[in-house]
Design an enzyme around this catalytic site. Structure first.
Site, PDB file in Angstrom:
ATOM      1  N   ASP A  30       0.863  -1.182   0.000  1.00 37.36           N
ATOM      2  CA  ASP A  30       0.000   0.000   0.000  1.00 37.36           C
ATOM      3  C   ASP A  30       0.898   1.230   0.000  1.00 37.36           C
ATOM      4  O   ASP A  30       1.529   1.543   1.018  1.00 37.36           O
ATOM      5  CB  ASP A  30      -0.916  -0.022   1.238  1.00 37.36           C
ATOM      6  CG  ASP A  30      -1.900   1.135   1.221  1.00 37.36           C
ATOM      7  OD1 ASP A  30      -1.649   2.138   0.501  1.00 37.36           O
ATOM      8  OD2 ASP A  30      -2.915   1.045   1.943  1.00 37.36           O
ATOM      9  N   CYS A  52      -6.610  16.232 -16.502  1.00 41.62           N
ATOM     10  CA  CYS A  52      -7.579  16.783 -15.540  1.00 41.62           C
ATOM     11  C   CYS A  52      -7.011  17.985 -14.781  1.00 41.62           C
ATOM     12  O   CYS A  52      -7.727  18.631 -14.021  1.00 41.62           O
ATOM     13  CB  CYS A  52      -8.025  15.707 -14.543  1.00 41.62           C
ATOM     14  SG  CYS A  52      -9.079  14.476 -15.298  1.00 41.62           S
ATOM     15  N   TYR A  57      -9.288  14.905  -8.034  1.00 42.69           N
ATOM     16  CA  TYR A  57      -8.292  14.119  -8.768  1.00 42.69           C
ATOM     17  C   TYR A  57      -7.301  15.043  -9.496  1.00 42.69           C
ATOM     18  O   TYR A  57      -6.088  14.866  -9.425  1.00 42.69           O
ATOM     19  CB  TYR A  57      -9.026  13.203  -9.753  1.00 42.69           C
ATOM     20  CG  TYR A  57      -8.137  12.437 -10.682  1.00 42.69           C
ATOM     21  CD1 TYR A  57      -7.415  11.328 -10.237  1.00 42.69           C
ATOM     22  CD2 TYR A  57      -8.008  12.812 -12.021  1.00 42.69           C
ATOM     23  CE1 TYR A  57      -6.594  10.618 -11.108  1.00 42.69           C
ATOM     24  CE2 TYR A  57      -7.196  12.098 -12.889  1.00 42.69           C
ATOM     25  CZ  TYR A  57      -6.490  11.009 -12.424  1.00 42.69           C
ATOM     26  OH  TYR A  57      -5.677  10.309 -13.282  1.00 42.69           O
ATOM     27  N   GLU A  87     -13.758   1.710 -15.092  1.00 46.72           N
ATOM     28  CA  GLU A  87     -13.346   1.710 -16.497  1.00 46.72           C
ATOM     29  C   GLU A  87     -13.639   3.063 -17.135  1.00 46.72           C
ATOM     30  O   GLU A  87     -14.532   3.777 -16.733  1.00 46.72           O
ATOM     31  CB  GLU A  87     -14.066   0.583 -17.254  1.00 46.72           C
ATOM     32  CG  GLU A  87     -15.563   0.749 -17.428  1.00 46.72           C
ATOM     33  CD  GLU A  87     -16.371   0.375 -16.186  1.00 46.72           C
ATOM     34  OE1 GLU A  87     -15.776   0.188 -15.107  1.00 46.72           O
ATOM     35  OE2 GLU A  87     -17.612   0.319 -16.299  1.00 46.72           O
ATOM     36  N   ALA A 137     -14.161   5.613 -20.745  1.00 47.41           N
ATOM     37  CA  ALA A 137     -15.139   5.591 -21.846  1.00 47.41           C
ATOM     38  C   ALA A 137     -14.835   4.559 -22.944  1.00 47.41           C
ATOM     39  O   ALA A 137     -15.738   3.797 -23.317  1.00 47.41           O
ATOM     40  CB  ALA A 137     -15.279   6.994 -22.434  1.00 47.41           C
ATOM     41  N   ARG A 148     -12.253  18.459 -24.798  1.00 48.01           N
ATOM     42  CA  ARG A 148     -10.831  18.486 -24.410  1.00 48.01           C
ATOM     43  C   ARG A 148     -10.001  17.878 -25.524  1.00 48.01           C
ATOM     44  O   ARG A 148     -10.368  16.864 -26.108  1.00 48.01           O
ATOM     45  CB  ARG A 148     -10.628  17.691 -23.123  1.00 48.01           C
ATOM     46  CG  ARG A 148      -9.156  17.520 -22.776  1.00 48.01           C
ATOM     47  CD  ARG A 148      -8.965  16.729 -21.518  1.00 48.01           C
ATOM     48  NE  ARG A 148      -9.398  17.472 -20.365  1.00 48.01           N
ATOM     49  CZ  ARG A 148      -9.807  16.897 -19.230  1.00 48.01           C
ATOM     50  NH1 ARG A 148      -9.852  15.590 -19.119  1.00 48.01           N
ATOM     51  NH2 ARG A 148     -10.168  17.637 -18.203  1.00 48.01           N
TER      52      ARG A 148
HETATM   53  P1  NAD Z   1      -4.993   1.985 -13.040  1.00 52.38           P
HETATM   54  O1  NAD Z   1      -6.075   2.284 -12.065  1.00 52.38           O
HETATM   55  O2  NAD Z   1      -5.180   0.853 -13.968  1.00 52.38           O
HETATM   56  O3  NAD Z   1      -3.608   1.789 -12.285  1.00 52.38           O
HETATM   57  C1  NAD Z   1      -3.307   2.440 -11.066  1.00 52.38           C
HETATM   58  C2  NAD Z   1      -2.838   1.375 -10.098  1.00 52.38           C
HETATM   59  O4  NAD Z   1      -2.529   2.003  -8.843  1.00 52.38           O
HETATM   60  C3  NAD Z   1      -3.940   0.332  -9.800  1.00 52.38           C
HETATM   61  O5  NAD Z   1      -3.503  -0.962 -10.147  1.00 52.38           O
HETATM   62  C4  NAD Z   1      -4.175   0.459  -8.308  1.00 52.38           C
HETATM   63  O6  NAD Z   1      -4.403  -0.782  -7.654  1.00 52.38           O
HETATM   64  C5  NAD Z   1      -2.873   1.077  -7.828  1.00 52.38           C
HETATM   65  N1  NAD Z   1      -3.059   1.718  -6.533  1.00 52.38           N
HETATM   66  C6  NAD Z   1      -4.123   2.470  -6.115  1.00 52.38           C
HETATM   67  N2  NAD Z   1      -3.964   2.797  -4.836  1.00 52.38           N
HETATM   68  C7  NAD Z   1      -2.796   2.236  -4.418  1.00 52.38           C
HETATM   69  C8  NAD Z   1      -2.116   2.202  -3.182  1.00 52.38           C
HETATM   70  N3  NAD Z   1      -2.612   2.801  -2.105  1.00 52.38           N
HETATM   71  N4  NAD Z   1      -0.942   1.536  -3.107  1.00 52.38           N
HETATM   72  C9  NAD Z   1      -0.429   0.897  -4.199  1.00 52.38           C
HETATM   73  N5  NAD Z   1      -1.035   0.893  -5.404  1.00 52.38           N
HETATM   74  C10 NAD Z   1      -2.214   1.552  -5.507  1.00 52.38           C
HETATM   75  O7  NAD Z   1      -4.748   3.341 -13.863  1.00 52.38           O
HETATM   76  P2  NAD Z   1      -3.879   3.620 -15.159  1.00 52.38           P
HETATM   77  O8  NAD Z   1      -4.822   3.993 -16.223  1.00 52.38           O
HETATM   78  O9  NAD Z   1      -2.913   2.538 -15.376  1.00 52.38           O
HETATM   79  O10 NAD Z   1      -3.130   4.943 -14.719  1.00 52.38           O
HETATM   80  C11 NAD Z   1      -1.771   4.971 -14.307  1.00 52.38           C
HETATM   81  C12 NAD Z   1      -1.414   6.391 -13.893  1.00 52.38           C
HETATM   82  O11 NAD Z   1      -1.656   7.295 -14.971  1.00 52.38           O
HETATM   83  C13 NAD Z   1      -2.214   6.916 -12.708  1.00 52.38           C
HETATM   84  O12 NAD Z   1      -1.388   7.715 -11.912  1.00 52.38           O
HETATM   85  C14 NAD Z   1      -3.270   7.789 -13.358  1.00 52.38           C
HETATM   86  O13 NAD Z   1      -3.750   8.785 -12.498  1.00 52.38           O
HETATM   87  C15 NAD Z   1      -2.505   8.346 -14.525  1.00 52.38           C
HETATM   88  N6  NAD Z   1      -3.394   8.755 -15.626  1.00 52.38           N
HETATM   89  C16 NAD Z   1      -4.005   7.807 -16.387  1.00 52.38           C
HETATM   90  C17 NAD Z   1      -4.842   8.209 -17.428  1.00 52.38           C
HETATM   91  C18 NAD Z   1      -5.511   7.212 -18.319  1.00 52.38           C
HETATM   92  O14 NAD Z   1      -6.132   7.618 -19.295  1.00 52.38           O
HETATM   93  N7  NAD Z   1      -5.445   5.918 -18.039  1.00 52.38           N
HETATM   94  C19 NAD Z   1      -5.061   9.567 -17.673  1.00 52.38           C
HETATM   95  C20 NAD Z   1      -4.441  10.499 -16.861  1.00 52.38           C
HETATM   96  C21 NAD Z   1      -3.577  10.083 -15.859  1.00 52.38           C
END
Ligand code: NAD
Length: 330
Positions: free
Chosen positions: A52, A119, A148, A190, A192, A284
């Site tokens: 964590d 965002c 966020y 998930e 869009a 956006r």
């Molecule tokens: P995701 O949710 O698939 O991956 C994030 C991971 O972080 C998850 O597996 C989750 O279990 C883990 N996590 C959450 N809380 C935790 C904790 N307390 N300790 C350890 N792990 C923890 O999201 P993603 O799409 O792979 O995004 C990865 C990064 O990119 C994130 O920081 C997200 O904010 C950023 N991001 C993603 C997008 C996108 O379009 N996917 C857009 C903007 C920013």
């Protein structure tokens, strides 16, 4: 030559898992950390620790002995999630980001990459469907989208100050809607593209005639395929550019258009029923001038090709669930 040792936090998540696979193909030694293992296939990481990352002691453990940290862990999801759980998201992500960066500094990590988000851009600049693409400096005066977005903006500053104060090479990337196979496609987190692929796959396989779309479907976004995302992340980490820098497609489409492209891939024509739902900003798009100039990065996978790959994977997931007689969560 000794292998470079890297940490990928959030390695059980969508982009983190794809990044680990790419780093392993390139010969890195990789430690992954997350609250969970990747859901759809095993991680090829050399070490995978369930930690964590809100907790300081866990962040110290995670960042030990690595030269580079890719900080991807975050409590996040699509619009339905990030427009609802503000207190939880701000609390969790502030702790994760602050503790991970400080632990990296304490452990002598040289290069650090933080994944910020579109965002961070102010809501008042995204009120029309046909908006001007957002340049990095458009983030100010600040009015990010939801808690966020506020956390991402604050951590961008934390990275900048750590670079200036402690000399840790921080890099900040702002993602614009990444998608691809092996990402969440049900359950509420998930995004869009995956949600639409699921709805269309379910309708097709069950012989239904329509799908639900949140709002009028005219809200616009740009969507970037995950392989291009990973390429951009690696290229930024290898550069001396601190960011923040946009990473995303600069082809803007409406959610209705996105659904049409997926339906074409699926070989179905379904009625779109417009229902109430979380919408986010009205429009956006990413301005890619800086990322092209600094990294020479451009997305290689077209929206159609990326959606075809994603739809095929999600239809397979849906089919397997239906075959097993198990419910779909969404
Ligand atoms: P995701 O949710 O698939 O991956 C994030 C991971 O972080 C998850 O597996 C989750 O279990 C883990 N996590 C959450 N809380 C935790 C904790 N307390 N300790 C350890 N792990 C923890 O999201 P993603 O799409 O792979 O995004 C990865 C990064 O990119 C994130 O920081 C997200 O904010 C950023 N991001 C993603 C997008 C996108 O379009 N996917 C857009 C903007 C920013």
């Amino acid at each position: 030559m000794a292998q470079t040792k890297v940490l990928v936090s959030g390695a059980g998540g969508f982009i983190g898992h794809h990044l680990v696979k790419r780093l392993k193909r390139e010969g890195y030694w990789v430690r992954g950390t997350d609250l969970k293992y990747p859901e759809y296939e095993p991680s090829p990481a050399d070490e995978f620790e369930i930690l964590d990352m809100r907790r300081w002691d866990n962040c110290l453990q995670a960042t030990r002995g690595v030269e580079e940290t890719f900080a991807l862990a975050a409590d996040m999801g699509g619009m339905g999630f990030i427009s609802k759980f503000h207190a939880q998201i701000l609390h969790n992500n502030l702790l994760i980001s602050t503790h991970t960066l400080e632990a990296a500094r304490v452990n002598g990590v040289k290069r650090y990459l933080f994944t910020s988000s579109a965002c961070v851009y102010p809501e008042y600049k995204q009120t029309e469907t046909n908006i001007k693409p957002l340049k990095e400096e458009d983030a100010y005066p600040a009015q990010p989208q939801d808690a966020y977005g506020w956390e991402k903006l604050v951590t961008e500053h934390l990275c900048q100050h750590y670079r200036e104060t402690y000399g840790i090479e921080t890099h900040v990337v702002r993602f614009h809607n990444m998608f691809g196979p092996l990402g969440k496609w049900e359950g509420g987190r998930e995004k869009a593209p995956a949600a639409l692929c699921r709805k269309i796959a379910v309708a097709k396989l069950k012989g239904e005639k329509s799908i639900e779309i949140w709002g009028d479907g005219e809200q616009t976004r740009s969507f970037c395929y995950v392989d291009d995302t990973v390429e951009g992340i690696l290229s930024l980490m290898r550069s001396d550019f601190p960011g923040p820098i946009n990473l995303g497609q600069d082809r803007m489409v409406s959610i209705n258009e996105l659904a049409d492209i997926i339906m074409k891939t699926a070989g179905v024509k379904l009625e779109k029923k417009h229902v109430a739902g979380a919408l986010g900003v009205r429009g956006r798009n990413s301005d890619n001038t800086l990322v092209k100039k600094v990294l020479g990065w451009e997305p290689k996978v077209s929206l159609e090709e990326g959606l075809a790959r994603t739809y095929t994977w999600i239809e397979g997931q849906v089919q397997a669930r239906l075959d097993a007689g198990k419910p779909i969560d969404g």
